[in-house]
Enzyme design. Structure first.
Site, PDB file in Angstrom:
ATOM      1  N   GLU A  41       0.486  -0.562  -4.668  1.00 47.69           N
ATOM      2  CA  GLU A  41      -0.645   0.357  -4.779  1.00 47.69           C
ATOM      3  C   GLU A  41      -0.099   1.782  -4.755  1.00 47.69           C
ATOM      4  O   GLU A  41       0.902   2.053  -4.075  1.00 47.69           O
ATOM      5  CB  GLU A  41      -1.596   0.138  -3.593  1.00 47.69           C
ATOM      6  CG  GLU A  41      -2.931   0.847  -3.715  1.00 47.69           C
ATOM      7  CD  GLU A  41      -3.074   2.151  -2.946  1.00 47.69           C
ATOM      8  OE1 GLU A  41      -4.169   2.719  -2.960  1.00 47.69           O
ATOM      9  OE2 GLU A  41      -2.071   2.627  -2.351  1.00 47.69           O
TER      10      GLU A  41
ATOM     11  N   LYS B 124      -7.229   9.235  -7.206  1.00 49.36           N
ATOM     12  CA  LYS B 124      -7.562   9.848  -5.909  1.00 49.36           C
ATOM     13  C   LYS B 124      -8.414  11.097  -6.114  1.00 49.36           C
ATOM     14  O   LYS B 124      -8.088  11.941  -6.950  1.00 49.36           O
ATOM     15  CB  LYS B 124      -6.255  10.190  -5.185  1.00 49.36           C
ATOM     16  CG  LYS B 124      -6.406  10.856  -3.841  1.00 49.36           C
ATOM     17  CD  LYS B 124      -7.230  10.044  -2.853  1.00 49.36           C
ATOM     18  CE  LYS B 124      -6.494   8.871  -2.259  1.00 49.36           C
ATOM     19  NZ  LYS B 124      -7.414   7.994  -1.462  1.00 49.36           N
TER      20      LYS B 124
ATOM     21  N   ASP C 285       0.383  -1.821   4.402  1.00 48.71           N
ATOM     22  CA  ASP C 285       1.634  -1.054   4.490  1.00 48.71           C
ATOM     23  C   ASP C 285       2.820  -1.969   4.799  1.00 48.71           C
ATOM     24  O   ASP C 285       3.966  -1.605   4.542  1.00 48.71           O
ATOM     25  CB  ASP C 285       1.550  -0.023   5.633  1.00 48.71           C
ATOM     26  CG  ASP C 285       0.474   1.023   5.414  1.00 48.71           C
ATOM     27  OD1 ASP C 285      -0.055   1.144   4.291  1.00 48.71           O
ATOM     28  OD2 ASP C 285       0.147   1.735   6.393  1.00 48.71           O
TER      29      ASP C 285
ATOM     30  N   ASP D 114      -1.408   6.291  -5.421  1.00 46.57           N
ATOM     31  CA  ASP D 114      -2.494   7.269  -5.542  1.00 46.57           C
ATOM     32  C   ASP D 114      -2.083   8.302  -6.574  1.00 46.57           C
ATOM     33  O   ASP D 114      -0.972   8.829  -6.508  1.00 46.57           O
ATOM     34  CB  ASP D 114      -2.728   7.966  -4.200  1.00 46.57           C
ATOM     35  CG  ASP D 114      -3.053   6.977  -3.097  1.00 46.57           C
ATOM     36  OD1 ASP D 114      -4.178   6.485  -3.059  1.00 46.57           O
ATOM     37  OD2 ASP D 114      -2.144   6.700  -2.279  1.00 46.57           O
TER      38      ASP D 114
ATOM     39  N   HIS E  94       0.821  -1.216   0.000  1.00 44.58           N
ATOM     40  CA  HIS E  94       0.000   0.000   0.000  1.00 44.58           C
ATOM     41  C   HIS E  94       0.854   1.265   0.000  1.00 44.58           C
ATOM     42  O   HIS E  94       1.646   1.472   0.923  1.00 44.58           O
ATOM     43  CB  HIS E  94      -0.883  -0.039   1.251  1.00 44.58           C
ATOM     44  CG  HIS E  94      -1.816   1.100   1.397  1.00 44.58           C
ATOM     45  ND1 HIS E  94      -1.778   1.955   2.471  1.00 44.58           N
ATOM     46  CD2 HIS E  94      -2.828   1.529   0.619  1.00 44.58           C
ATOM     47  CE1 HIS E  94      -2.739   2.850   2.359  1.00 44.58           C
ATOM     48  NE2 HIS E  94      -3.389   2.615   1.239  1.00 44.58           N
ATOM     49  N   ARG E  95       0.714   2.073  -1.033  1.00 39.53           N
ATOM     50  CA  ARG E  95       1.555   3.264  -1.259  1.00 39.53           C
ATOM     51  C   ARG E  95       3.033   2.854  -1.313  1.00 39.53           C
ATOM     52  O   ARG E  95       3.918   3.580  -0.851  1.00 39.53           O
ATOM     53  CB  ARG E  95       1.329   4.329  -0.173  1.00 39.53           C
ATOM     54  CG  ARG E  95      -0.138   4.660   0.077  1.00 39.53           C
ATOM     55  CD  ARG E  95      -0.328   5.731   1.141  1.00 39.53           C
ATOM     56  NE  ARG E  95      -1.705   5.765   1.619  1.00 39.53           N
ATOM     57  CZ  ARG E  95      -2.156   6.494   2.629  1.00 39.53           C
ATOM     58  NH1 ARG E  95      -1.317   7.277   3.278  1.00 39.53           N
ATOM     59  NH2 ARG E  95      -3.416   6.444   3.007  1.00 39.53           N
TER      60      ARG E  95
ATOM     61  N   GLU F 259      -4.704   3.940  -7.855  1.00 36.25           N
ATOM     62  CA  GLU F 259      -5.922   4.616  -7.392  1.00 36.25           C
ATOM     63  C   GLU F 259      -6.026   6.016  -7.976  1.00 36.25           C
ATOM     64  O   GLU F 259      -5.106   6.834  -7.827  1.00 36.25           O
ATOM     65  CB  GLU F 259      -5.960   4.713  -5.859  1.00 36.25           C
ATOM     66  CG  GLU F 259      -7.250   5.412  -5.410  1.00 36.25           C
ATOM     67  CD  GLU F 259      -7.385   5.629  -3.916  1.00 36.25           C
ATOM     68  OE1 GLU F 259      -6.655   4.979  -3.133  1.00 36.25           O
ATOM     69  OE2 GLU F 259      -8.229   6.465  -3.539  1.00 36.25           O
TER      70      GLU F 259
ATOM     71  N   HIS G  90      -0.800  10.841  -1.999  1.00 39.56           N
ATOM     72  CA  HIS G  90      -2.068  10.447  -1.383  1.00 39.56           C
ATOM     73  C   HIS G  90      -2.943  11.635  -1.008  1.00 39.56           C
ATOM     74  O   HIS G  90      -4.092  11.736  -1.431  1.00 39.56           O
ATOM     75  CB  HIS G  90      -1.840   9.598  -0.124  1.00 39.56           C
ATOM     76  CG  HIS G  90      -3.123   9.242   0.544  1.00 39.56           C
ATOM     77  ND1 HIS G  90      -3.691  10.013   1.546  1.00 39.56           N
ATOM     78  CD2 HIS G  90      -3.976   8.234   0.320  1.00 39.56           C
ATOM     79  CE1 HIS G  90      -4.838   9.478   1.911  1.00 39.56           C
ATOM     80  NE2 HIS G  90      -5.040   8.396   1.190  1.00 39.56           N
TER      81      HIS G  90
HETATM   82  O1  G3P Z   1      -5.969   0.733  -1.746  1.00 37.08           O
HETATM   83  C1  G3P Z   1      -6.895   1.103  -0.811  1.00 37.08           C
HETATM   84  C2  G3P Z   1      -6.565   2.310  -0.020  1.00 37.08           C
HETATM   85  O2  G3P Z   1      -5.443   2.928  -0.558  1.00 37.08           O
HETATM   86  C3  G3P Z   1      -7.658   3.282   0.067  1.00 37.08           C
HETATM   87  O3  G3P Z   1      -7.427   4.236   1.033  1.00 37.08           O
HETATM   88  O4  G3P Z   1      -6.877   6.465   1.818  1.00 37.08           O
HETATM   89  O5  G3P Z   1      -5.083   4.782   1.615  1.00 37.08           O
HETATM   90  O6  G3P Z   1      -6.044   5.780  -0.402  1.00 37.08           O
HETATM   91  P1  G3P Z   1      -6.286   5.365   1.002  1.00 37.08           P
HETATM   92 CA    CA Z   2      -4.884   4.570  -2.073  1.00 36.31          CA
END
Ligand code: G3P
Ligand code: CA
Length: 318
Positions: A95, A180, A307, A97, A68-69, A178, A110
């Site tokens: 992942e 965003k 994460d 944003d 994640h990120r 994503e 993000h």
């Molecule tokens: O991949 C899901 C997650 O990233 C969504 O929430 O706020 O971290 O972008 P956020």
């Molecule tokens: Ca995200």
């Protein structure tokens, strides 16, 4: 849809989800149904009471793990360093944003503001409230996006989507991208798809196996699906079960927050096929500890967004 709106939607949906879960729970001591599909549904709904059994020698399939990120527990989120850290830990899926600068360049960040993860206040003191949309790509390229995480990351930059794709390509990694806050950025779908195309990410191999585009915005995902029906898409949130068939028209994945998720909801999603004729997938976020990873894995999820990908892999590897 903003994360806050998504949270509200998820809360509204929770009662409905609980309903599905309750329907699938058996009374204490009740035998499992004989029919395999019904048995599996009950086991997913209440894994503590009815743990799934596998044939002798069979290994439970581990969920796909998404960094994640990037591996953001260990490196500044949404940077090339975070993608590299995921790669070093052995993770293929990252992942990120994506947002648009004032001059329309897709960048990887993000927050819709620059304050938390960059030194924008220091570099541009008269530009409050430091919204991403108010800065050009050249201005954002001057910012330090690493020092907030640790002094050793000083000088780390906010990557453009183009640079991010180049790095993933070099690492042979895949992308859960994503869009965003798409309501803030009219045209973000076309701009993002254009960069993906120019960088070779919309060829058959990438579209089949290496790219998913997700968003909290259903309208945004519908636009992506209309522009490129071949691209795999994911909706971020937990639509009520009765609404899922509509989402299955344009989304291949339903990716909910882990809070409130139940085996019954996972089963309700899995009962549907997405726009590419495959079973809809479920990938909850953000799951960072071993107990939570085991819990959602027992519900039968397809992947886990985290994460700390190493923690999740160790907890769920079968
Ligand atoms: O991949 C899901 C997650 O990233 C969504 O929430 O706020 O971290 O972008 P956020
Ligand atoms: Ca995200």
């Amino acid at each position: 849809m903003h994360a806050g709106t998504a949270t509200a939607t998820a809360s509204v949906a929770t009662a409905a989800l609980m309903g599905v879960g309750m329907l699938l729970m058996s009374a204490p001591g009740a035998p499992l149904p004989d029919a395999p599909a019904a048995r599996a549904a009950v086991q997913r709904a209440d894994p503590a009471r009815h743990p799934a059994r596998h044939p002798a020698g069979a290994v439970a399939r581990a969920p796909r793990v998404y960094a994640h990120r990037g591996a953001s527990a260990y490196a500044p989120e949404n940077t090339l360093v975070a993608a590299d850290r995921a790669d070093a830990l052995g993770f293929a899926w990252v992942e990120n944003d994506v947002q648009l600068t004032r001059d329309g360049v897709p960048v990887v960040l993000h927050d819709t503001g620059l304050k938390r993860t960059t030194n924008a206040e220091e570099v541009f003191p008269d530009r409050a409230p430091w919204a991403v949309k108010d800065f050009t790509a050249a201005e954002i390229s001057r910012l330090d996006a690493g020092s907030w995480f640790g002094a050793r990351y000083a000088g780390t930059r906010v990557p453009t989507l183009r640079r991010f794709l180049e790095r993933l390509g070099r690492n042979r990694q895949n992308l859960l991208l994503e869009l965003k806050s798409p309501e803030t950025y009219p045209g973000i779908e076309r701009a993002t798809l254009a960069v993906l195309d120019e960088e070779g990410w919309l060829d058959r191999a990438h579209v089949r196996d290496r790219l998913v585009v997700q968003s909290f915005g259903a309208g945004s995902l519908r636009r992506v699906h209309a522009l490129r029906p071949d691209v795999v898409t994911g909706f971020l949130g937990a639509p009520a079960p009765a609404e899922l068939p509509a989402y299955a028209g344009f989304a291949d994945q339903i990716n909910p927050s882990r809070s409130g998720l139940s085996g019954g909801y996972v089963a309700a999603v899995h009962a549907l096929k997405g726009p590419h004729g495959k079973k809809l997938q479920v990938n909850p976020w953000v799951v960072d500890d071993a107990a939570s990873a085991r819990k959602v894995n027992a519900m039968g999820v397809d992947g886990i967004i985290t994460d700390a990908p190493d923690v999740v892999r160790a907890a769920t590897k079968g």
